[in-house]
Scaffold this active site. Structure first.
Site, PDB file in Angstrom:
ATOM      1  N   SER A   1    -107.907 -51.912 -53.178  1.00 17.87           N
ATOM      2  CA  SER A   1    -106.543 -51.825 -53.698  1.00 17.87           C
ATOM      3  C   SER A   1    -105.562 -51.493 -52.572  1.00 17.87           C
ATOM      4  O   SER A   1    -105.547 -52.176 -51.561  1.00 17.87           O
ATOM      5  CB  SER A   1    -106.494 -50.806 -54.838  1.00 17.87           C
ATOM      6  OG  SER A   1    -105.327 -50.951 -55.598  1.00 17.87           O
TER       7      SER A   1
ATOM      8  N   ASP B   1    -106.850 -58.906 -63.636  1.00 17.60           N
ATOM      9  CA  ASP B   1    -106.177 -57.691 -63.163  1.00 17.60           C
ATOM     10  C   ASP B   1    -104.937 -57.423 -64.012  1.00 17.60           C
ATOM     11  O   ASP B   1    -104.007 -58.226 -64.050  1.00 17.60           O
ATOM     12  CB  ASP B   1    -105.787 -57.855 -61.699  1.00 17.60           C
ATOM     13  CG  ASP B   1    -105.488 -56.526 -61.018  1.00 17.60           C
ATOM     14  OD1 ASP B   1    -105.025 -55.598 -61.710  1.00 17.60           O
ATOM     15  OD2 ASP B   1    -105.716 -56.418 -59.814  1.00 17.60           O
TER      16      ASP B   1
ATOM     17  N   HIS C   1    -108.957 -54.901 -62.585  1.00 19.03           N
ATOM     18  CA  HIS C   1    -108.751 -54.263 -61.294  1.00 19.03           C
ATOM     19  C   HIS C   1    -109.883 -53.292 -60.962  1.00 19.03           C
ATOM     20  O   HIS C   1    -110.170 -52.370 -61.725  1.00 19.03           O
ATOM     21  CB  HIS C   1    -107.412 -53.515 -61.302  1.00 19.03           C
ATOM     22  CG  HIS C   1    -106.960 -53.064 -59.950  1.00 19.03           C
ATOM     23  ND1 HIS C   1    -106.555 -53.943 -58.965  1.00 19.03           N
ATOM     24  CD2 HIS C   1    -106.850 -51.823 -59.410  1.00 19.03           C
ATOM     25  CE1 HIS C   1    -106.200 -53.267 -57.887  1.00 19.03           C
ATOM     26  NE2 HIS C   1    -106.374 -51.972 -58.126  1.00 19.03           N
TER      27      HIS C   1
END
Length: 328
Positions: A113, A231, A286
């Site tokens: 991330s 996501d 995610h």
């Protein structure tokens, strides 16, 4: 029959350093540095499991988990609050001071991330030790247009969310709230270019370009950007591929159609033309990564490579490794 050696570690080290022409070649995994994402920390079991998987697939891999505090709680807080530029500087010094990383012929880098765009900033701004392959997972390379939703019980996250909504372009927020420093709404580009504390610079979007950023990125062997199909945390998810999304129409402008690529502000066009820029898609939301997906990525990007060890690097090896490399 080889002679029996009785050298001490000190003697072996002296031998390697006193013979400047001594070199050795071996097939070995490069060290791997990992930078976690927002709300995570280097002490989490998930990070340790990732490190363990790498070591299982490629025995002998030295893994360094980047941290901005000595404790997990402090490191997690630093993922929300702090000046990202100062944090990148800290990591540059942290990696440069690590004996194994410093003497390696190169390192690999894995960013989860926001850790992905931060590692890219490391490559652009210092890159010592030099990154060989860079892999980013669900990273916000083109920023976020919305802040992630927080759990009701996560007061650290909720405090950050409130600051972002309160005054994202204020100097107070831009120098203290980490996600605000990669906030980028195409509808607010003027404010972004004027006030962004981190992303506008690291993406070389301002009128004056930093040539070093592109030069350092061109030194990468491979740059893989991984996007999560479902996501729902990163808005827009296409940011993982440097794409720009119109918030009103939803129209996606791919990286290769943007000026940042066409004019090679970051060396991405050069990497693309050389076949070194990879756009990957993985299933799930995610950071929902299966061991199978991770293993596939690790085998492709972090496999052992043939390296030449200099005399300095030989002197840093454990005694048994040095004996082996010198041919005894």
């Amino acid at each position: 029959m080889r002679p029996i050696l009785s050298f001490s570690l000190l003697t072996l080290g002296s031998l390697a350093t006193s013979l400047p022409t001594v070199t050795a070649t071996e097939l070995a995994p490069l060290p791997l540095v990992i930078w976690h994402g927002l709300g995570d920390d280097f002490e989490r079991s998930g990070m340790k499991e990732v490190a363990s998987l790498v070591e299982t697939l490629h025995p002998g891999t030295y893994v360094h988990l980047i941290h901005l505090a000595d404790s997990g709680s402090g490191d997690r807080q630093a993922s929300f609050f702090g000046d990202v530029n100062e944090q990148v500087d800290t990591v540059c010094a942290q990696l440069r001071s690590d004996r194994i990383l410093r003497t390696a012929p190169g390192i690999n880098a894995l960013g989860f991330s926001q850790g992905g765009q931060f590692l890219r900033a490391y490559v652009q701004r210092c890159n010592s030790p030099t990154v060989h392959n860079l892999v980013t997972l669900g990273s916000q390379h083109n920023g976020i247009a919305e802040f992630q939703a927080c759990e009701s019980s996560d007061w650290v996250c909720r405090g950050g969310e409130a600051l972002l909504r309160w005054g994202r372009w204020s100097s107070f927020v831009q120098s203290r709230l980490v996600p605000a420093q990669y906030f980028r709404d195409p509808a607010e580009l003027d404010a972004y270019l004027e006030h962004s504390n981190f992303l506008a610079d690291v993406n070389n979007e301002r009128e004056e370009k930093n040539a070093t950023y592109a030069e350092n990125m061109r030194r990468l062997n491979r740059f893989a950007m991984v996007l999560f199909e479902d996501d729902q945390m990163v808005h827009p998810k296409e940011s993982a591929w440097f794409a720009e999304v119109n918030g009103t129409t939803g129209e996606v402008t791919p990286l290769k159609e943007r000026s940042i690529y066409k004019e090679d502000w970051l060396g991405l066009r050069t990497l693309g033309e050389q076949g070194k820029l990879d756009f990957k898609t993985v299933p799930g939301r995610h950071m929902q990564l299966s061991e199978e997906v991770l293993a596939k990525l690790f085998k492709e990007y972090f496999a052992p490579v043939e390296v030449d060890l200099s005399s300095e690097q030989l002197s840093e090896l454990p005694a048994e490794r040095l004996v082996q490399q010198l041919g005894y």
